[in-house]
Design a protein around this motif. Structure first.
Motif: not given
Length: 398
Positions: A188-194
């Motif tokens: 998955r992604g990291w928070d809204v950053e990546t």
């Protein structure tokens, strides 16, 4: 226009072997995935400019040509890991807002887009040609239909893979010790950053933690039991080191709104938050400004006006106030004055306000509404109540 910082090669990008590959099984075999962890630089004898160092999921770490002497050893499989996002785009298959990574737009169907995963999983008509957008600001690259093309299976650190600590590990004994294996349960992604940049891993003792697989160009894991990660069309991926051309700056002639135009935002709060990323940003007060004024209910024989309702729940029209464009920025974003505040909006979040659209409202209902408002909240001087038109300006139904 200003250069797009996401258009060039960056650490964190996920790659596969490319058109000029001649390095045997360093990638673990065709379909093996790796991460760019270092960029070449001028004067470096081992990693010169226009080369990159790749950490392959199966453990090998070597440098490759990304335009060096005109050769391209790698293809860009995914750039969601560096934060590439199309804030105004929804994947028409999986319905995710703010499409991450490359965007694939159908050239046959009106306004139909796919994310990389859906495109590579053969969603939509295979006989339809698509355009590929590497970033939100890149020019489209037209591709042939997928029908009949070879798809390569992906292998590496994906859901179900068996992993041990990797080259950038800095998490002590969370894994139970050097060489202790774990199982990837999610990418998955990291928070809204990546996006698609971290892996959730469950270790033998039952603990689960998140580790970097591309986030900030780091790789915390090494794959000792690869998992299938879908497919990719080799002919449809861009060559690493040969970024797409950028779109031209939005001109005044193509700008949908001009200074002085009246506009409305009719999106739900969650959708607006997604679409504002990279286009003025999100502030929770944007939603608060657009909500109806909350006032205490006062017993009255007359029906309450909408502005006097004490129901705290958001109104379906919470983001529907009329605003005025007070500035048009060079990148196409708009400064809009709404309810005494000024906010920067992406033009795709707005629609033009046309008073005649109210004309289909029932005349009698609007008359009762205006009458009630005037009786309950008539200000000094006899003007119209806040949030209501005066009877003289009320549009008539046709």
């Amino acid at each position: 226009m200003d250069p797009d910082p996401q258009a060039g090669v960056q650490v964190g990008m996920r790659v596969v072997r490319g058109v000029d590959w001649k390095w045997g099984q360093q990638d673990g075999g065709e379909g093996g995935v790796g991460t760019v962890v270092e960029l070449g630089r001028h004067g470096s004898p081992s990693t010169p400019d226009r080369t990159v160092v790749v950490q392959w999921d199966q453990g090998t770490r070597t440098n490759y040509r990304a335009g060096y002497l005109g050769a391209h050893d790698l293809l860009l499989y995914d750039n969601a890991q560096i934060g590439v996002r199309h804030p105004n785009i929804i994947c028409d298959c999986c319905k995710k807002h703010g499409l991450r990574g490359m965007r694939w737009k159908c050239r046959v169907c009106l306004d139909y887009d796919l994310c990389t995963q859906c495109y590579m999983h053969n969603k939509h008509e295979l006989a339809h040609a698509f355009d590929r957008y590497e970033t939100a600001h890149s020019r489209p690259v037209t591709l042939s239909p997928r029908q009949g093309l070879l798809r390569i299976p992906l292998r590496g650190i994906f859901q179900g893979a068996k992993v041990v600590r990797g080259p950038d590990w800095e998490w002590g004994s969370q894994d139970g010790g050097e060489g202790k294996p774990g199982r990837v349960v999610d990418i998955r992604g990291w928070d809204v950053e990546t996006g698609r940049s971290v892996a959730s891993v469950t270790w033998a003792d039952g603990t689960t933690n998140v580790y970097r697989v591309g986030h900030k160009g780091k790789v915390d894991l090494k794959c000792v039991g690869e998992a299938a990660g879908g497919f990719y069309y080799k002919d449809h991926l861009p060559r690493l080191g040969k970024p797409a051309e950028l779109q031209r700056r939005v001109s005044a002639d193509s700008q949908p709104f001009q200074h002085g135009d009246k506009v409305k935002c009719l999106l739900d709060t969650d959708v607006l938050r997604e679409m504002q990323e990279g286009h003025g940003g999100w502030n929770p007060r944007m939603a608060e400004v657009s909500r109806p004024t909350v006032e205490p209910c006062v017993p009255s024989p007359l029906p309450p006006t909408p502005a006097a309702c004490c129901d705290p729940r958001p109104s379906p029209q919470a983001l529907g106030r009329v605003g005025k464009v007070v500035k048009v920025f060079g990148d196409g974003n708009l400064r809009v004055a709404v309810a005494g505040q000024r906010w920067t909006f992406s033009p795709s979040c707005l629609v033009a306000y046309r008073p005649e659209e109210d004309a289909n409202l029932d005349v009698a209902e609007r008359a009762r509404e205006n009458k009630s408002a005037a009786q309950l909240r008539r200000p000094v001087g006899g003007g119209a109540a806040p949030g209501h038109r005066s009877p003289q300006s009320c549009p008539q139904a046709h």
